[in-house]
Design a protein around this motif. Structure first.
Motif, PDB file in Angstrom:
ATOM      1  N   SER A  71      61.171   6.759  91.451  1.00 12.60           N
ATOM      2  CA  SER A  71      61.354   5.602  90.574  1.00 12.60           C
ATOM      3  C   SER A  71      62.053   5.950  89.266  1.00 12.60           C
ATOM      4  O   SER A  71      62.461   5.051  88.523  1.00 12.60           O
ATOM      5  CB  SER A  71      59.998   4.961  90.259  1.00 12.60           C
ATOM      6  N   LEU A  72      62.193   7.249  88.978  1.00 13.64           N
ATOM      7  CA  LEU A  72      62.825   7.682  87.732  1.00 13.64           C
ATOM      8  C   LEU A  72      63.673   8.924  87.976  1.00 13.64           C
ATOM      9  O   LEU A  72      63.288   9.803  88.749  1.00 13.64           O
ATOM     10  CB  LEU A  72      61.773   8.020  86.667  1.00 13.64           C
ATOM     11  N   VAL A  73      64.822   8.981  87.295  1.00 12.31           N
ATOM     12  CA  VAL A  73      65.559  10.245  87.197  1.00 12.31           C
ATOM     13  C   VAL A  73      64.909  11.054  86.082  1.00 12.31           C
ATOM     14  O   VAL A  73      64.809  10.590  84.941  1.00 12.31           O
ATOM     15  CB  VAL A  73      67.048  10.006  86.889  1.00 12.31           C
ATOM     16  N   GLU A  74      64.446  12.237  86.419  1.00 15.61           N
ATOM     17  CA  GLU A  74      63.773  13.066  85.416  1.00 15.61           C
ATOM     18  C   GLU A  74      64.715  14.026  84.717  1.00 15.61           C
ATOM     19  O   GLU A  74      64.534  14.349  83.538  1.00 15.61           O
ATOM     20  CB  GLU A  74      62.642  13.859  86.072  1.00 15.61           C
ATOM     21  N   SER A  75      65.756  14.483  85.456  1.00 14.53           N
ATOM     22  CA  SER A  75      66.679  15.435  84.836  1.00 14.53           C
ATOM     23  C   SER A  75      68.023  15.406  85.547  1.00 14.53           C
ATOM     24  O   SER A  75      68.138  14.927  86.681  1.00 14.53           O
ATOM     25  CB  SER A  75      66.113  16.857  84.875  1.00 14.53           C
ATOM     26  N   ILE A  76      69.022  15.899  84.850  1.00 25.34           N
ATOM     27  CA  ILE A  76      70.348  16.129  85.434  1.00 25.34           C
ATOM     28  C   ILE A  76      70.621  17.623  85.416  1.00 25.34           C
ATOM     29  O   ILE A  76      70.062  18.362  84.594  1.00 25.34           O
ATOM     30  CB  ILE A  76      71.449  15.388  84.659  1.00 25.34           C
ATOM     31  N   THR A  77      71.457  18.079  86.321  1.00 24.05           N
ATOM     32  CA  THR A  77      71.905  19.466  86.317  1.00 24.05           C
ATOM     33  C   THR A  77      73.409  19.493  86.086  1.00 24.05           C
ATOM     34  O   THR A  77      74.157  18.715  86.706  1.00 24.05           O
ATOM     35  CB  THR A  77      71.564  20.167  87.637  1.00 24.05           C
ATOM     36  N   LEU A  78      73.844  20.358  85.199  1.00 25.12           N
ATOM     37  CA  LEU A  78      75.256  20.473  84.845  1.00 25.12           C
ATOM     38  C   LEU A  78      75.943  21.541  85.672  1.00 25.12           C
ATOM     39  O   LEU A  78      75.296  22.422  86.245  1.00 25.12           O
ATOM     40  CB  LEU A  78      75.394  20.794  83.358  1.00 25.12           C
ATOM     41  N   ALA A  79      77.264  21.477  85.708  1.00 22.10           N
ATOM     42  CA  ALA A  79      78.045  22.451  86.477  1.00 22.10           C
ATOM     43  C   ALA A  79      77.826  23.861  85.977  1.00 22.10           C
ATOM     44  O   ALA A  79      77.980  24.829  86.736  1.00 22.10           O
ATOM     45  CB  ALA A  79      79.526  22.084  86.417  1.00 22.10           C
ATOM     46  N   THR A  80      77.459  24.000  84.719  1.00 23.11           N
ATOM     47  CA  THR A  80      77.212  25.318  84.141  1.00 23.11           C
ATOM     48  C   THR A  80      75.769  25.776  84.341  1.00 23.11           C
ATOM     49  O   THR A  80      75.382  26.833  83.837  1.00 23.11           O
ATOM     50  CB  THR A  80      77.559  25.304  82.646  1.00 23.11           C
ATOM     51  N   GLY A  81      74.970  24.995  85.063  1.00 21.53           N
ATOM     52  CA  GLY A  81      73.645  25.433  85.471  1.00 21.53           C
ATOM     53  C   GLY A  81      72.484  24.893  84.670  1.00 21.53           C
ATOM     54  O   GLY A  81      71.333  24.985  85.119  1.00 21.53           O
ATOM     55  N   GLU A  82      72.712  24.321  83.513  1.00 21.35           N
ATOM     56  CA  GLU A  82      71.616  23.821  82.693  1.00 21.35           C
ATOM     57  C   GLU A  82      70.960  22.601  83.348  1.00 21.35           C
ATOM     58  O   GLU A  82      71.656  21.716  83.865  1.00 21.35           O
ATOM     59  CB  GLU A  82      72.096  23.434  81.291  1.00 21.35           C
ATOM     60  N   GLN A  83      69.651  22.526  83.272  1.00 25.80           N
ATOM     61  CA  GLN A  83      68.913  21.351  83.719  1.00 25.80           C
ATOM     62  C   GLN A  83      68.427  20.617  82.471  1.00 25.80           C
ATOM     63  O   GLN A  83      67.712  21.182  81.638  1.00 25.80           O
ATOM     64  CB  GLN A  83      67.730  21.743  84.605  1.00 25.80           C
ATOM     65  N   ILE A  84      68.835  19.358  82.345  1.00 27.08           N
ATOM     66  CA  ILE A  84      68.601  18.586  81.121  1.00 27.08           C
ATOM     67  C   ILE A  84      67.674  17.416  81.436  1.00 27.08           C
ATOM     68  O   ILE A  84      67.995  16.564  82.274  1.00 27.08           O
ATOM     69  CB  ILE A  84      69.930  18.064  80.539  1.00 27.08           C
ATOM     70  N   ALA A  85      66.523  17.369  80.772  1.00 28.38           N
ATOM     71  CA  ALA A  85      65.612  16.235  80.930  1.00 28.38           C
ATOM     72  C   ALA A  85      66.206  15.002  80.254  1.00 28.38           C
ATOM     73  O   ALA A  85      66.904  15.099  79.232  1.00 28.38           O
ATOM     74  CB  ALA A  85      64.256  16.575  80.326  1.00 28.38           C
ATOM     75  N   CYS A  86      65.940  13.830  80.826  1.00 28.84           N
ATOM     76  CA  CYS A  86      66.540  12.611  80.276  1.00 28.84           C
ATOM     77  C   CYS A  86      65.574  11.436  80.395  1.00 28.84           C
ATOM     78  O   CYS A  86      64.834  11.311  81.370  1.00 28.84           O
ATOM     79  CB  CYS A  86      67.851  12.288  80.994  1.00 28.84           C
TER      80      CYS A  86
END
Length: 405
Positions: free
Chosen positions: A201-216
């Motif tokens: 029901s929610l997107v918790e994080s995104i992952t970037l091409a450089t490997g970082e996982q970012i909470a949102c």
């Protein structure tokens, strides 16, 4: 862009992540950052800050009120007001330029009674909304614009008030600059995946091409023609695909003695003044989805379709010289060629700003403001943009707008 050119964000968590930093994404970012009731953090992720292949870079920067749906008229009226008062909208910052708006208007031409009636109905609605559209007979058009050949034309709709060309790229540049000054973080990077909670029901994080996982806290899909690639990371399908649209710049051996309105010919070709030159454009006759990186031109289109159409409508354009051309992509909504705006019905923090189908530049002010209101207040406040919600996509219920180009 190559991966080594990417950079990482400062923080590991943001209240809002905007995927795509071109005109729509920057509108959302600016309206959020300019809203005193929003005090969250915003990250804008843009894969190519040159915007070389974005729809924003290939736009013809036009604006019209000639739509058949009232909400689309209201959206354009706000855009015209915003552009005409751009420095004031940006806090009377003396660095901000006044935006040039060239109101030569749109000229829709009808060569059959069915479309003539459509134009008459649209004019009546536009007039009720306060637009300056007039339905003109062929003789009246000829009186004001004697260069047209109108033997096959019954009527035309024309509006000289807040319709025409404006400097949209300056608006875009200042949205980016002002948003950054207001605390929005722009990075050169690419979102490659998203993770959701256990109930999806929610997107918790995104992952970037450089490997970082970012909470949102929220994700805004402002990915233009790549919108489907972004939505699929959240497990969502949307009917948005890249389609080619062609633009041609030409000069005339015998220039017209007055501005050429943005003329929509019954052939599907449109044309207008462009400084000392003229601009023409059209879709291809066969109009499939294309690869996201396919910007190859079909050079026969000019010779076989565009030039014959404009020379037929304006005999002075029989002697012209093509000086430039390019291909851009529409973020084409195959359901109804209108925007998809607002939250997903199940993934509650995934917000669409997609599928503008060529209307994005003129709709960006109202749509950016609307998304910012939705994030800040949980509702649209200035204009009810709910007709563009994802619900109609899920229910396969097209939003009807008859004035599409």
């Amino acid at each position: 862009m190559i991966k080594s050119d990417f950079n990482a964000p400062i923080n590991s968590s943001y209240d809002v992540v905007v995927v795509g930093g071109a005109k729509i994404g920057s509108s959302v970012a600016w309206f959020l950052s300019n809203n005193p009731d929003f005090n969250g953090s915003v990250l804008v992720v843009e894969r190519d800050p040159s915007y070389e292949f974005s729809s924003t870079s290939h736009t013809n920067s036009c604006m019209r009120q000639q739509f058949s749906a009232e909400i689309n008229i209201r959206i354009s009226q706000f855009a015209a007001e915003f552009v005409r008062n751009f420095r004031e909208q940006l806090g009377n910052d003396p660095r901000v330029p006044e935006i040039h708006f060239q109101s030569y208007g749109y000229m829709y031409l009808a060569d059959n009674e069915a479309f003539a009636n459509t134009l008459r109905e649209a004019q009546a609605l536009q007039a009720r909304c306060g637009a300056g559209t007039k339905t003109m007979t062929a003789d009246e058009i000829k009186r004001d614009y004697p260069f047209y050949q109108l033997d096959d034309i019954l009527v035309g709709n024309h509006n000289l008030v807040n319709e025409g060309y404006y400097d949209g790229n300056t608006v875009f540049d200042w949205w980016k600059r002002s948003a950054r000054e207001n605390g929005v973080e722009y990075i050169t990077n690419e979102v490659v995946s998203m993770s959701k909670n256990a109930t999806d029901s929610l997107v918790e994080s995104i992952t970037l091409a450089t490997g970082e996982q970012i909470a949102c806290g929220r994700v805004v899909n402002a990915s233009g023609p790549r919108a489907l690639l972004t939505s699929r990371m959240a497990g969502i399908e949307i009917p948005v695909e890249p389609r080619k649209r062609y633009t041609y710049i030409f000069e005339a051996e015998q220039p017209l003695d007055r501005d050429l309105p943005l003329t929509i010919d019954p052939s599907g070709v449109h044309m207008r003044s462009e400084g000392k030159y003229y601009l023409a454009g059209c879709p291809p006759d066969i109009d499939p989805a294309v690869d996201y990186d396919d910007f190859v031109e079909d050079h026969s289109l000019w010779q076989d379709k565009v030039w014959p159409a404009i020379a037929n409508r304006i005999p002075q354009f029989e002697a012209i010289k093509l000086v430039n051309s390019w291909v851009g992509h529409y973020a084409y909504n195959t359901l109804d060629q209108n925007a998809i705006l607002g939250a997903h019905d199940k993934v509650e923090n995934f917000i669409f700003a997609n599928g503008f189908s060529g209307h994005g530049f003129q709709q960006a002010p109202a749509m950016g403001r609307g998304v910012a209101e939705l994030i800040t207040y949980g509702e649209f406040r200035s204009l009810d943009l709910s007709p563009f919600s994802y619900k109609r996509i899920a229910n396969n219920q097209p939003f009807v707008e008859r004035a599409v180009i």
